[in-house]
Design an enzyme around this catalytic site. Structure first.
Site, short mmCIF file in Angstrom:
data_model
loop_
_atom_site.label_atom_id
_atom_site.label_comp_id
_atom_site.label_asym_id
_atom_site.label_seq_id
_atom_site.Cartn_x
_atom_site.Cartn_y
_atom_site.Cartn_z
N ASN A 1 0.83 -1.16 0.02
CA ASN A 1 0.03 -0.14 0.01
C ASN A 1 0.87 1.34 -0.06
O ASN A 1 0.37 2.46 -0.31
CB ASN A 1 -0.98 0.16 1.31
CG ASN A 1 -0.10 0.14 2.49
OD1 ASN A 1 0.77 -0.40 2.72
ND2 ASN A 1 -1.03 0.44 3.57
N GLU B 1 4.76 -3.57 11.99
CA GLU B 1 3.55 -2.71 12.02
C GLU B 1 2.38 -3.35 11.45
O GLU B 1 2.72 -3.85 10.22
CB GLU B 1 4.26 -1.62 11.16
CG GLU B 1 5.03 -0.58 12.02
CD GLU B 1 4.57 0.07 13.22
OE1 GLU B 1 3.37 0.17 13.40
OE2 GLU B 1 5.60 0.46 13.95
N CYS C 1 -3.29 1.50 6.88
CA CYS C 1 -3.25 1.13 8.10
C CYS C 1 -3.88 1.87 9.20
O CYS C 1 -4.41 1.72 10.09
CB CYS C 1 -2.15 0.15 8.57
SG CYS C 1 -0.68 1.22 8.79
N GLU D 1 9.06 2.95 14.52
CA GLU D 1 9.76 3.23 13.05
C GLU D 1 9.74 4.80 13.09
O GLU D 1 9.20 5.57 13.93
CB GLU D 1 8.88 2.88 12.21
CG GLU D 1 8.79 1.28 12.01
CD GLU D 1 8.21 0.96 10.65
OE1 GLU D 1 9.00 0.68 9.99
OE2 GLU D 1 6.98 1.19 10.56
C1 UN1 Z 1 0.30 7.15 6.66
O1 UN1 Z 1 -0.88 7.31 7.09
O2 UN1 Z 1 0.62 8.39 6.29
O3 UN1 Z 1 0.76 0.58 5.88
C2 UN1 Z 1 0.95 6.04 6.62
C3 UN1 Z 1 0.28 1.81 6.25
C4 UN1 Z 1 1.37 2.56 7.47
C5 UN1 Z 1 1.50 4.14 6.91
C6 UN1 Z 1 0.38 5.14 7.05
N1 UN1 Z 1 2.35 1.78 7.82
O4 UN1 Z 1 -0.67 2.15 5.93
#
Ligand code: UN1
Length: 480
Positions: free
Chosen positions: A152, A249, A283, A461
């Site tokens: 993503n 994550e 996420c 992170e």
């Molecule tokens: C964001 O919301 O700017 O995989 C980053 C994901 C997260 C990163 C989101 N680790 O959606």
């Protein structure tokens, strides 16, 4: 139609060809083949790990200026090529071109940020309890990092894991996500163009077996994973079994509370962004909209109108405000959860039906579902698509309890003009990140990122926090 790329692994600074067994299609128009891909296995991972291990002494002993200059140059190249890389990203992942270019710039900025961090590694001098003894702490590189990245954010997340690994002197074996290998490969090529010595970064393309081989390899010292909670739990178990460092994550079921005192238009704009942009495939997406009763009906109506008006289409079409899901499986997951929510008594405000456009693609109608229960599946399981549900609440206390009442805890937001509620929420929300009058998604790149509960595991992170996971501390005692 654009040419189909033929991808290779990268081992020890070389592009290593292999049988092209896999395909990556354009989710906006599945007739278009973006890339043909190799399908690596244990042998390729082993060769990559050996190359990374051999490169480690030279890379970790090099002047931080060497590492800083390479990251800075790579950042410049990524930003100079934002249009071309952003276009490839959008063709492969399906986010709109402005989102693809925006993510590319973010990757460039991350590389430049860690170019600076490479020069800021510091330790401490401490007084000993024993007279005449001095104590220093140092931060040192760890070794070979196995990085498993999601589809993503196909350029930003590889950058945000590789840049700190490299800045602090580690070497890397990366497995890019199955649906988006071409974007990752472009970044690996740029790092080499910027002067990265051979073996410092290696990439193996493939399926789950590549990830498993990385997790199980005895010479991989640390693993950083972003992806689903189910896979992540297995990664952690595998890493812990052989005492490798591990950082995960994973998912979210991020709440956005809308209080009666909120500015209606602003609350709707925040929810629209958090729930639907990037096709809800973040996420950090706001998937639970927890709305206080006096603003509830007006909010649901206005948000429903805005969602219904979203222009869904080809990621590269400048008219599109939302692209397709990344894959058929992701599209089907959204439709499955829409059915689940309906069967649980949810009311479809807008969307919900299959979306057919003038070309074959994995399009999902952005969907808003009202009158859902906090305990229902739609409010507890991650959808990872353009689907949001609303929950009606009486007051702040009820909203907070529902907000905290799920297994995940990544990002949590509140839209309010009450300082009292905003401050309380910042302290009481069980989440790694809180947002006041901002969407739950869309974070800065130079500050810590991560969640609590089932969303994350291990050290944070990003930003100044990244040094924790990507170095180890040595404590040195000396007497004269
Ligand atoms: C964001 O919301 O700017 O995989 C980053 C994901 C997260 C990163 C989101 N680790 O959606």
């Amino acid at each position: 139609m654009t040419d189909t790329l033929e991808l290779t692994h990268w081992i020890n600074g070389e592009k290593v060809k292999a049988d092209l067994k896999g395909e990556s299609h354009n989710p906006s128009d599945t007739r278009e083949l973006v890339a043909r891909t190799p399908d690596g296995g244990d042998a390729e991972v082993d060769a990559a790990v050996q190359a990374a291990k051999a490169a480690f002494p030279g890379w970790s002993d090099a002047s931080p200026e060497v590492r800083s200059d390479i990251l800075d140059k790579a950042g410049t190249l990524v930003m100079e090529r934002r249009e071309q890389l952003g276009r490839l990203l959008s063709r492969e992942e399906g986010k709109t071109l402005p989102e693809g270019i925006g993510e590319t710039v973010r990757a460039g900025r991350i590389l430049k940020y860690f170019a600076g961090e490479a020069l800021r590694v510091h330790g401490q001098n401490l007084a000993s309890t024993r007279p005449g003894v001095e104590i220093q702490t140092y931060r040192q590189a760890v070794g070979v990092y196995g990085l498993i990245t999601p589809w993503n954010f196909p350029i930003a997340i590889p950058a945000w894991k590789m840049a700190p690994a490299l800045a602090f002197g580690n070497t890397v074996v990366i497995k890019p996500a199955g649906p988006t290998p071409a974007t990752a490969e472009a970044l690996i090529a740029i790092l080499h163009e910027a002067g990265l010595p051979k073996g410092v970064v290696n990439m193996i393309i493939g399926r789950g077996q590549v990830g498993q081989a990385i997790v199980d390899h005895k010479d991989v010292d640390a693993i950083s994973f972003t992806g689903s909670q189910g896979v992540g739990a297995g990664v952690a178990a595998g890493a812990i079994k052989r005492q490798a460092r591990v950082q995960l994550e994973m998912g979210g079921k991020n709440p956005l509370i809308i209080m009666d005192d909120a500015d209606l238009e602003r609350a709707v704009a925040i929810a629209l962004d958090g729930s639907f942009f990037a096709t809800g495939q973040r996420c950090t997406a706001s998937s639970r909209l927890i709305v206080q009763e006096n603003i509830h009906d007006k909010f649901v109506q206005l948000l429903g109108e805005k969602v219904a008006a979203l222009r869904v289409g080809d990621a590269l079409d400048p008219n599109s405000q939302m692209g397709p899901a990344v894959s058929e499986a992701q599209m089907e997951t959204s439709y499955k959860y829409i059915d689940v929510a309906k069967s649980e008594g949810g009311r479809i405000v807008t969307g919900g039906d299959r979306l057919k456009l003038d070309k074959p693609g994995w399009y999902v109608q952005p969907t808003l579902i009202a009158d859902t229960d906090a305990g229902s599946r739609i409010n507890n399981e991650e959808v990872f698509g353009p689907v949001a549900s609303t929950i009606r609440v009486k007051d702040y206390e009820e909203a907070l309890a529902i907000s905290n009442g799920v297994e995940f805890g990544l990002s949590a937001g509140i839209v309010t003009t009450s300082l009292k509620h905003a401050r309380n929420f910042q302290r009481q929300a069980k989440a790694g990140m809180t947002m006041v009058n901002l969407a739950t998604a869309g974070v800065d790149y130079h500050v810590p990122f991560g969640g609590s509960k089932k969303s994350s595991y291990g050290a944070r992170e990003q930003g100044f926090a990244a040094v924790e996971f990507f170095t180890q501390t040595k404590t040195s005692y000396s007497a004269s």
